[in-house]
Design a protein around this motif. Sequence first.
Motif: not given
Length: 332
Positions: A54-61, A101-102, A273-274
């Motif tokens: 998810r391109k770093g969002t939802y705590n992926q990073s 990006d992901s 992620s999410k």
Amino acid sequence: MTSSLNQGTLCHVIFIASLFCVLVIPSLAELQRFKHNGNSNQPLNFLVIGDWGRKGTYNQSLVAKQMGIVGRKQNIDFVISTGDNFYDSGLTKVDDPAFYDSFVNIYTAPSLQKTWYTVLGNHDYRGVVEAQLSPLQRKKDRRWVCLRSFILDAEIVEFFFVDTTPFVNKYFDSKKVAYDWKGVLPRGPYLSNLLKDVDSALAKSKAQWKIVVGHHTIKTAGLHGNTVELEDKLVPILKKNNVAAYINGHDHCLEHIIDQKSGIHYLTSGGGSKAWRGEIKKLDPQELKLYYDGQGFLSVQITKTKVDLVFYDALGRVLHTSSITKNLKPKA
């Protein structure tokens, strides 16, 4: 003359029919094998992550950062991805920027620069499947190994990666979402041959441990529930061939479930992620050892006599530890 002509015509028809079958029906062939060249006298260490792109969002990073820390401490050998690698609809083409990006630009820690052995999830099938399978991706990032189904031989353990999305009936009945079934149709022979391949490979395996990896849940307390098609088609093969564990994603959570009858450990690592807060179904408390409805990942260490499991949340905190011993009796 007439008899000879009819016989010749018949042979010609049979030949054309045979050729047609060869062209359209997937043939039964051994699964492609990869070899991890490690020291069999040393523990094998790896991380498991799923449902992450998810391109770093939802705590992926944040999860990626903690994976890097744990990966360094464990000196991991590789990473296993349980699918749904790119949201919401896989990759659109080979040069889709989402690959960077992901994946490439997210998992940057030195300890994560090991091979990622990857299966496809249902969201990956909503894009162009061949874009993820293309060898061009490995030219961009040498870590990337993605096939529909394959075997990883790590000496003391063999991993059998299974393409689970084509088993699920509702995807073929969907009127709202388009799936990329190129390489799968006709579905019947594809699934039949895959099951035969997996069964045969498991039966022939001499590894001390056998672990099967797929995207979809088999036993879960999560949102999606059990995948009945896999319960029907795949579970009998797991039981027959003394599989120690089935590892999956799909449910966006972390789970450890032990089937009390078969002793198989069902390990969900879909918290890349999410996540889905508060989504839990009733399950036998004797079987459900962990259910965490949040982001995180799984760390595994394997020796000749034991498999050690550690589940981490997005902050690197230990949620649950357990072991599988050779007689499959857990130390919960």
